[in-house]
Design an enzyme around this catalytic site. Sequence first.
Site, PDB file in Angstrom:
ATOM      1  N   SER A 128       4.631  17.117  17.929  1.00 13.34           N
ATOM      2  CA  SER A 128       5.232  18.087  17.025  1.00 13.34           C
ATOM      3  C   SER A 128       5.404  17.499  15.622  1.00 13.34           C
ATOM      4  O   SER A 128       4.429  17.075  15.011  1.00 13.34           O
ATOM      5  CB  SER A 128       6.558  18.579  17.619  1.00 13.34           C
ATOM      6  OG  SER A 128       7.033  19.721  16.958  1.00 13.34           O
ATOM      7  N   ASP A 274       0.223  26.823  22.691  1.00 11.59           N
ATOM      8  CA  ASP A 274       1.237  26.572  21.667  1.00 11.59           C
ATOM      9  C   ASP A 274       1.278  27.766  20.708  1.00 11.59           C
ATOM     10  O   ASP A 274       0.244  28.186  20.181  1.00 11.59           O
ATOM     11  CB  ASP A 274       0.897  25.289  20.900  1.00 11.59           C
ATOM     12  CG  ASP A 274       2.077  24.714  20.134  1.00 11.59           C
ATOM     13  OD1 ASP A 274       2.915  25.498  19.650  1.00 11.59           O
ATOM     14  OD2 ASP A 274       2.146  23.474  20.011  1.00 11.59           O
ATOM     15  N   HIS A 303       4.369  24.856  23.519  1.00  7.17           N
ATOM     16  CA  HIS A 303       4.613  23.683  22.683  1.00  7.17           C
ATOM     17  C   HIS A 303       5.277  22.558  23.474  1.00  7.17           C
ATOM     18  O   HIS A 303       5.010  21.379  23.237  1.00  7.17           O
ATOM     19  CB  HIS A 303       5.500  24.085  21.501  1.00  7.17           C
ATOM     20  CG  HIS A 303       5.693  23.000  20.497  1.00  7.17           C
ATOM     21  ND1 HIS A 303       4.635  22.404  19.829  1.00  7.17           N
ATOM     22  CD2 HIS A 303       6.818  22.383  20.034  1.00  7.17           C
ATOM     23  CE1 HIS A 303       5.106  21.475  19.001  1.00  7.17           C
ATOM     24  NE2 HIS A 303       6.410  21.435  19.117  1.00  7.17           N
TER      25      HIS A 303
END
Length: 328
Positions: A128, A274, A303
Amino acid sequence: MDYDIFHLGEVRLQSGVTLPNAFIAYKTYGTLNAAKDNVIIFPTSFGDQHYQNEWLIGEDKALNPKEYFIIIPNMLGNGLSSSPSNTASPYDQAHFPHVTIYDNVALQHRLITERFGIQKIALATGWSMGAIQAFHWAAIYPDMVERLAPFAGTAKTWPHNIVLIEGIRAALQAYTASPEIGLRTLGRVYASWGFSQPFYREACYKALGYETLSEFISGFWEESFLPSDANDLLVMMWTWQHADISKNDRYNGDFETALRSIQARTVVMPVRTDLYFTPEDSEYETKHIPHATFKPIESIWGHLAGFGLNPVDTAFIDCTLKELLGTN
């Protein structure tokens, strides 16, 4: 305290503001070898601290502290490194200056060069916002980073991702008079983005110990943000929203040139489902990186497939890192 502090003194940020008494909190795992070339940099992500990266470190894993010197630097704004919650006036709380991913990586560079004398990085990796920092490492210091493996993250924050941040920021700002309500609301907004539609449809949250959707939203999402400081989160949101490896004096906004400048052997691992770091954005970026392979994580965990929650996804990431490092 299970981490160390590197004091930076006065730091001039990209914004032009000078932040006094700046510092980075970091933790290391393993031993730096004599050649100082067994280094892995593994930055934290939004709202996370170093211990939340530890799921990917172990003697049976690619990030093996018996072989590598693993450094986890905490992001500015995460409550351990310089943040609104631990900075004195006039930069405390809502007065904390804007910081960029570039600021974070430039200060991390000072940490590893000044504190440890490191000039080579065997691998830059992260999830991330940690992946965004890994990309910045490879673009800003291309001669230093030998391998790059970002997962569930991109080299810049693309427009649809910016829309997500606008929503979660508004949820938090709307309840500044009641931090607990604001943080719980943030968690509920995030809940629809962090995992995919199939994840919810197939009730995969039961694998995490929650029997109902309501229990999952309150027990997982709301509780994950409650310990956080609202101003810390807002600073990290701004950092995330304005991320771009080309927004610096080296590339002057030329994003494709920045991508082409990455010399590291690279594996880009987006998550197929995602909802904000999309595989389409990652595939576009991968095509412009000279020595890059596009290897999506085929998961319905969205995600959060990159957060160590699902053993199958964790094994995929770890196996890919082992292949990249040549330790399979």
